[in-house]
Design a protein around this motif. Sequence first.
Motif, PDB file in Angstrom:
ATOM      1  N   ASN A   1      60.742  49.873  73.650  1.00 32.81           N
ATOM      2  CA  ASN A   1      59.438  49.466  73.135  1.00 32.81           C
ATOM      3  C   ASN A   1      58.940  47.944  72.953  1.00 32.81           C
ATOM      4  O   ASN A   1      58.312  47.798  72.759  1.00 32.81           O
ATOM      5  CB  ASN A   1      60.267  50.386  71.661  1.00 32.81           C
ATOM      6  CG  ASN A   1      60.327  51.538  72.052  1.00 32.81           C
ATOM      7  OD1 ASN A   1      59.588  52.463  72.132  1.00 32.81           O
ATOM      8  ND2 ASN A   1      61.627  52.035  71.116  1.00 32.81           N
ATOM      9  N   ARG A   2      59.672  47.525  72.725  1.00 34.17           N
ATOM     10  CA  ARG A   2      59.498  46.080  72.831  1.00 34.17           C
ATOM     11  C   ARG A   2      58.702  45.428  74.720  1.00 34.17           C
ATOM     12  O   ARG A   2      57.467  45.216  74.365  1.00 34.17           O
ATOM     13  CB  ARG A   2      61.068  44.758  72.552  1.00 34.17           C
ATOM     14  CG  ARG A   2      60.976  45.533  71.003  1.00 34.17           C
ATOM     15  CD  ARG A   2      62.888  44.176  71.346  1.00 34.17           C
ATOM     16  NE  ARG A   2      63.217  44.520  69.931  1.00 34.17           N
ATOM     17  CZ  ARG A   2      62.820  43.777  68.668  1.00 34.17           C
ATOM     18  NH1 ARG A   2      61.986  42.595  69.066  1.00 34.17           N
ATOM     19  NH2 ARG A   2      63.774  43.867  67.594  1.00 34.17           N
TER      20      ARG A   2
ATOM     21  N   ALA B   1      55.522  47.304  74.182  1.00 34.92           N
ATOM     22  CA  ALA B   1      54.441  46.979  73.119  1.00 34.92           C
ATOM     23  C   ALA B   1      53.757  45.683  73.559  1.00 34.92           C
ATOM     24  O   ALA B   1      52.657  45.321  73.724  1.00 34.92           O
ATOM     25  CB  ALA B   1      54.954  46.898  71.965  1.00 34.92           C
TER      26      ALA B   1
ATOM     27  N   HIS C   1      47.244  45.430  64.714  1.00 32.26           N
ATOM     28  CA  HIS C   1      48.147  47.067  65.199  1.00 32.26           C
ATOM     29  C   HIS C   1      48.765  48.240  64.154  1.00 32.26           C
ATOM     30  O   HIS C   1      49.193  47.538  62.754  1.00 32.26           O
ATOM     31  CB  HIS C   1      49.434  46.477  64.964  1.00 32.26           C
ATOM     32  CG  HIS C   1      50.463  46.657  65.842  1.00 32.26           C
ATOM     33  ND1 HIS C   1      50.706  48.294  66.754  1.00 32.26           N
ATOM     34  CD2 HIS C   1      51.958  47.266  65.364  1.00 32.26           C
ATOM     35  CE1 HIS C   1      51.557  48.933  66.818  1.00 32.26           C
ATOM     36  NE2 HIS C   1      52.860  48.296  66.045  1.00 32.26           N
TER      37      HIS C   1
ATOM     38  N   ASP D   1      61.373  53.647  66.395  1.00 29.55           N
ATOM     39  CA  ASP D   1      60.811  53.456  67.872  1.00 29.55           C
ATOM     40  C   ASP D   1      59.440  52.312  67.143  1.00 29.55           C
ATOM     41  O   ASP D   1      58.774  51.592  67.616  1.00 29.55           O
ATOM     42  CB  ASP D   1      60.214  55.176  68.260  1.00 29.55           C
ATOM     43  CG  ASP D   1      60.701  55.343  68.950  1.00 29.55           C
ATOM     44  OD1 ASP D   1      61.830  54.612  70.053  1.00 29.55           O
ATOM     45  OD2 ASP D   1      60.883  56.532  69.116  1.00 29.55           O
TER      46      ASP D   1
ATOM     47  N   GLU E   1      60.533  48.803  67.140  1.00 28.31           N
ATOM     48  CA  GLU E   1      60.524  47.788  68.181  1.00 28.31           C
ATOM     49  C   GLU E   1      59.482  47.923  68.804  1.00 28.31           C
ATOM     50  O   GLU E   1      58.840  47.034  68.975  1.00 28.31           O
ATOM     51  CB  GLU E   1      61.475  48.849  68.781  1.00 28.31           C
ATOM     52  CG  GLU E   1      62.743  48.657  68.812  1.00 28.31           C
ATOM     53  CD  GLU E   1      63.692  49.473  69.026  1.00 28.31           C
ATOM     54  OE1 GLU E   1      65.186  49.838  68.981  1.00 28.31           O
ATOM     55  OE2 GLU E   1      63.078  50.681  70.264  1.00 28.31           O
ATOM     56  N   ARG E   2      57.973  48.502  68.426  1.00 27.74           N
ATOM     57  CA  ARG E   2      57.160  48.487  69.174  1.00 27.74           C
ATOM     58  C   ARG E   2      56.444  47.374  67.663  1.00 27.74           C
ATOM     59  O   ARG E   2      55.679  46.708  69.067  1.00 27.74           O
ATOM     60  CB  ARG E   2      56.161  49.598  68.836  1.00 27.74           C
ATOM     61  CG  ARG E   2      57.110  50.645  70.170  1.00 27.74           C
ATOM     62  CD  ARG E   2      55.992  52.030  69.927  1.00 27.74           C
ATOM     63  NE  ARG E   2      56.682  52.992  70.585  1.00 27.74           N
ATOM     64  CZ  ARG E   2      57.029  54.364  70.916  1.00 27.74           C
ATOM     65  NH1 ARG E   2      56.130  54.818  70.394  1.00 27.74           N
ATOM     66  NH2 ARG E   2      57.378  55.048  71.458  1.00 27.74           N
TER      67      ARG E   2
ATOM     68  N   ALA F   1      51.240  52.427  67.972  1.00 34.29           N
ATOM     69  CA  ALA F   1      52.123  52.580  68.034  1.00 34.29           C
ATOM     70  C   ALA F   1      52.198  54.011  68.658  1.00 34.29           C
ATOM     71  O   ALA F   1      53.158  54.012  69.158  1.00 34.29           O
ATOM     72  CB  ALA F   1      53.368  52.387  67.025  1.00 34.29           C
ATOM     73  N   ASN F   2      50.626  55.268  68.751  1.00 37.68           N
ATOM     74  CA  ASN F   2      51.353  56.282  69.876  1.00 37.68           C
ATOM     75  C   ASN F   2      49.845  56.699  69.593  1.00 37.68           C
ATOM     76  O   ASN F   2      49.133  56.456  69.369  1.00 37.68           O
ATOM     77  CB  ASN F   2      52.332  57.041  69.142  1.00 37.68           C
ATOM     78  CG  ASN F   2      51.559  57.922  67.956  1.00 37.68           C
ATOM     79  OD1 ASN F   2      50.577  57.175  67.343  1.00 37.68           O
ATOM     80  ND2 ASN F   2      51.731  58.922  67.657  1.00 37.68           N
TER      81      ASN F   2
ATOM     82  N   PHE G   1      50.315  54.052  73.380  1.00 35.22           N
ATOM     83  CA  PHE G   1      51.449  54.460  73.305  1.00 35.22           C
ATOM     84  C   PHE G   1      52.066  55.383  73.586  1.00 35.22           C
ATOM     85  O   PHE G   1      51.929  56.867  72.342  1.00 35.22           O
ATOM     86  CB  PHE G   1      52.419  53.665  72.717  1.00 35.22           C
ATOM     87  CG  PHE G   1      53.630  53.321  73.336  1.00 35.22           C
ATOM     88  CD1 PHE G   1      53.318  51.384  73.482  1.00 35.22           C
ATOM     89  CD2 PHE G   1      54.929  54.148  73.927  1.00 35.22           C
ATOM     90  CE1 PHE G   1      55.276  51.374  73.606  1.00 35.22           C
ATOM     91  CE2 PHE G   1      55.626  53.232  74.101  1.00 35.22           C
ATOM     92  CZ  PHE G   1      56.010  51.729  74.311  1.00 35.22           C
TER      93      PHE G   1
END
Length: 365
Positions: free
Chosen positions: A180-181, A184, A201, A210, A213-214, A261-262, A289
Motif C-alpha cells: 500500500n505504501r 500511495a 487525501h 490498508d 499504510e496508504r 484511498a479506494n 486505489f
Amino acid sequence: MEGGPAAGDRDTVAPARIAATRLAHATIHDVAREAGVSVASVSRVLNARDHVRPAMRTRVEEATARLGYVPHAGARSLSLARTGAIGVVLPDLHGEFFSELLRGMDREAGTRGLGLLLTVLHDGRGLDTLAGLRGQVDGLVVMAPQLDPAVLAQHMPRGVAALFLNCAAGDAAARLCIDNRAGAAAIVAHLVAGGAKRIVHVAGPAGNVDAEERRAGAQAAAADAGVALCVVEGDFREASGAAAATRIADGTLAGDAIFAANDMMAIGALMTLRRRGIAVPEQVAVAGFDDIPLARLVTPALTTMRIDIAELGARAVARLATRITHARDRAREEASDHAAGTEAIVPQLVVRETTTTTITDRETE
C-alpha cells in the motif's frame, strides 16, 4: 488381508436383517446391525480403508444399499481429517472489491474441487465464531485489516491452516498483502508530476491497516515532493468521498487534486464534483486505489492503482491449499514450507482521464 474378525468385530452378532426395504433415516448403526458387524467396520468400508476382508466389504455394501444409507458428509469428513471446504473470513461485503475478490477465490477453489464457507467480521463482531469453524473447513483465508493481529490470533481455531490476507503484521506464518505504501506514493508522485500543489487525501477508516499504510505512503511522498497534503477522514464508502468533494466545491477545503484511498470514495468524489459543475481533471484531478471494474466505466474514467483483485483472491486460495497439503505431510512441512512467509503484491499505476490534463496547463489557459 484380515485373517479373522477384527478386534472391533468380536462382539458383533449375526446380521439382524432389521429391514428388507429402505429406511427413511438409516444410520451407520442400522447398517452395522443389518450387516452383523461393528460400526468401526462399517466406517472402514465406507471410507475405503485398506485391510478389510472382501466378505465383510460385501456385507456392508449390500446392507447400505438395502437400507438406502447415505453417509453424513460432516462425520465422514472428520474421520478423514478433511472437509473439502475452506473458510473465507472478510471484514465486509460492500462494494465491487469484495465481489471481485470472492470471484477469484471461487474460481481457484473450483479448479481444486474445494468449496467456500464465508464469514463476515463487521468491525470485529463475530470473532467468537472463528473457533467454531474447526472441523468444518480444512483451512482459512482471513482478511481482517481492521483487527489487531494479537486479538485475531487469540480467536483463531487451533490446528487449522491459515493464510492472512491484508492483515497487520504479527506472528502469522503466512501472509499475502498489498504494498500500500508504494502504491500511495506512486499515485501522489503522478499527481505532483501533473502539477498538483494542494492534494486532498480521503483516507480509509482509522485502525484499518490498508488505510493507514496508504495514508503513510501518501504523506511521505507529498513531503518528499514539497507539496501540501490534507488528510480527510473517510470510511471506504462513496459518501465519504462525496463529502470531501462537497467541501472543495463549497470552498471550505482547498485542493487541486483528490487522492482517495479506494476507488469507491474516488468515484463518490468524482460524481459530486461533476454535479457541482467542477471540471475533472481541468479544475480538480481525481485518483483512487484498487481498480475495481467500475473505475474504467465511469466518465471520465478513473486514474487508480491497479490490483488484480480477482487474481489476489485466487492467489490467496492457492497458497492456502499448499499450506493444507504441507500440513498433512509433516516431513515436507518441517523441511520447507514454501507457503509460509509474507508475499507482497505491488499495485500498478493506471492513468486514465481524471488526471490526464496537467494542472500547470490549466492555470495558464
